[in-house]
Design an enzyme around this catalytic site. Structure first.
Site, PDB file in Angstrom:
ATOM      1  N   PRO A  73      58.628  79.519 115.607  1.00  0.00           N
ATOM      2  CA  PRO A  73      58.194  79.187 116.973  1.00  0.00           C
ATOM      3  C   PRO A  73      59.044  78.094 117.617  1.00  0.00           C
ATOM      4  O   PRO A  73      59.368  77.078 116.984  1.00  0.00           O
ATOM      5  CB  PRO A  73      56.751  78.717 116.761  1.00  0.00           C
ATOM      6  CG  PRO A  73      56.290  79.481 115.571  1.00  0.00           C
ATOM      7  CD  PRO A  73      57.495  79.543 114.669  1.00  0.00           C
ATOM      8  N   CYS A  74      59.371  78.319 118.896  1.00  0.00           N
ATOM      9  CA  CYS A  74      60.296  77.412 119.589  1.00  0.00           C
ATOM     10  C   CYS A  74      59.595  76.464 120.557  1.00  0.00           C
ATOM     11  O   CYS A  74      60.244  75.612 121.164  1.00  0.00           O
ATOM     12  CB  CYS A  74      61.329  78.236 120.367  1.00  0.00           C
ATOM     13  SG  CYS A  74      60.609  79.190 121.735  1.00  0.00           S
TER      14      CYS A  74
END
Length: 353
Positions: A73-74
């Site tokens: 996840p960014c």
């Protein structure tokens, strides 16, 4: 020749497995928690195992694979996100992927995986005062890595330690055949636990694969058509000008009229990065007929084309259920441009074979 095998963490809609198949690598298992992306991936890869929540996976117990890919996840790394970095709740899941890799390597006496690939936003270079990128490199190499005085270059490598590790920023607009019409800068990190081939994977020029014709029922290639410019056929020339919503909102907040107008884009410019949270609008008219132009948003099919994916890749799930447009936009905005993933997979297949 032994067939190489792949495991995909934070799998999304199966872009890394699709790239792997195109390069002769067999996808064996995937980890994802969102229902719609899982259903889409199961449709295209019915024989692939789905392991669910990454926090509940033991790397010692899942089938060992030659390559593990993960686009963790960014949200906490992105320049439009929280900027909490690896301390954030979502982006800290990077360390769960590293745990699985380490467990598998311990259980197989260091044989598997030989390669890992991490993909994330360009904001990873600067989050947490540039320390997150150093922490990521340290996690792969097992060595202390310090931040360069001038910050992180868009390409580089760390040689030595546990894994030979290289990174490179790839922008989707320069990849594909023909090139994709979307700005999408993503950093790809390749770690080679079995040699010193990471740089060969990421920095060696190689032919970009043509778009796939694989798709859903009746799916067509993203490049289906003659490719002849409209002007040469005597037809009207379409003018497309994509909007940059981020810039538009920022300029409106600060009262910058010139910047606001510039956010409407110019003819021939690529679309801004597709986002999971909002669809990309654009203006359209035929040359010389601006008054008859109109505004609209990209369709999910057009978003698939901008990602280099086969047409209708996200349209149906594994039970032939139709996926909602909202779910398709979200899945595509969170995904990876296929030509970039294929370039990396092709490099790994080349050096391992």
């Amino acid at each position: 020749m032994t067939v190489l095998k792949l495991g995909s963490l934070f799998d999304g809609i199966g872009v890394f497995p699709l790239a792997a198949v195109h390069c002769g690598i067999e996808p064996v298992w995937a980890s994802e928690i969102e229902a719609r992306p899982i259903s889409i991936t199961k449709r295209h890869f019915p024989d692939m195992l789905h392991l669910g929540d990454i926090t509940k996976i033991s790397g010692a117990e899942v089938p060992p694979v030659d390559v593990i890919t993960f686009g963790s996840p960014c949200q906490d790394l992105s320049q439009i996100g929280t900027r909490n970095g690896f301390a954030g709740k979502k982006s800290s899941l990077f360390y769960q992927a590293m745990r699985i890799i380490e467990e598998m390597r311990y259980a197989t006496n260091g044989r598997y995986p030989a390669f890992t690939v991490w993909e994330n936003v360009a904001g990873a270079f600067s989050s947490n005062d540039r320390l997150d990128f150093a922490a990521m490199l340290s996690a792969f190499t097992g060595a202390e890595v310090s931040v360069p005085p001038r910050g992180w270059a868009h390409a580089g490598m760390v040689r030595g330690g546990r894994a030979d590790t290289a990174w490179r920023l790839l922008d989707a607009q320069y990849w594909g055949e023909p090139a994709l019409a979307q700005r999408r800068k993503r950093v790809f990190v390749v770690a080679d636990f079995a040699g010193q081939r990471a740089g060969e994977v990421l920095f060696k020029p190689r032919t970009v694969l043509p778009f796939s014709s694989i798709g859903g029922p009746g799916g067509l290639s993203a490049t289906a058509g003659s490719g002849v410019p409209a002007a040469q056929t005597g037809r009207q020339v379409p003018i497309v000008r994509p909007f940059s919503l981020r810039r538009m909102r920022t300029m409106a907040q600060v009262g910058d009229q010139k910047g606001f107008c510039a956010s409407f884009g110019r003819g021939g410019e690529p679309f801004p990065t597709l986002l999971a949270s909002v669809t990309a609008p654009f203006s359209f008219w035929y040359e010389g007929e601006e008054r008859d132009g109109f505004l609209r948003a990209l369709t999910p099919l057009e978003c698939e084309r901008l990602m280099g994916l086969p047409e209708n890749w996200t349209k149906y799930g594994c039970k032939n259920e139709e996926i909602s447009d909202h779910a398709r936009y979200r899945a595509l905005g969170n995904s990876i441009a296929l030509p970039c993933a294929e370039y990396v997979m092709a490099g790994i297949a080349e050096v391992m074979n």
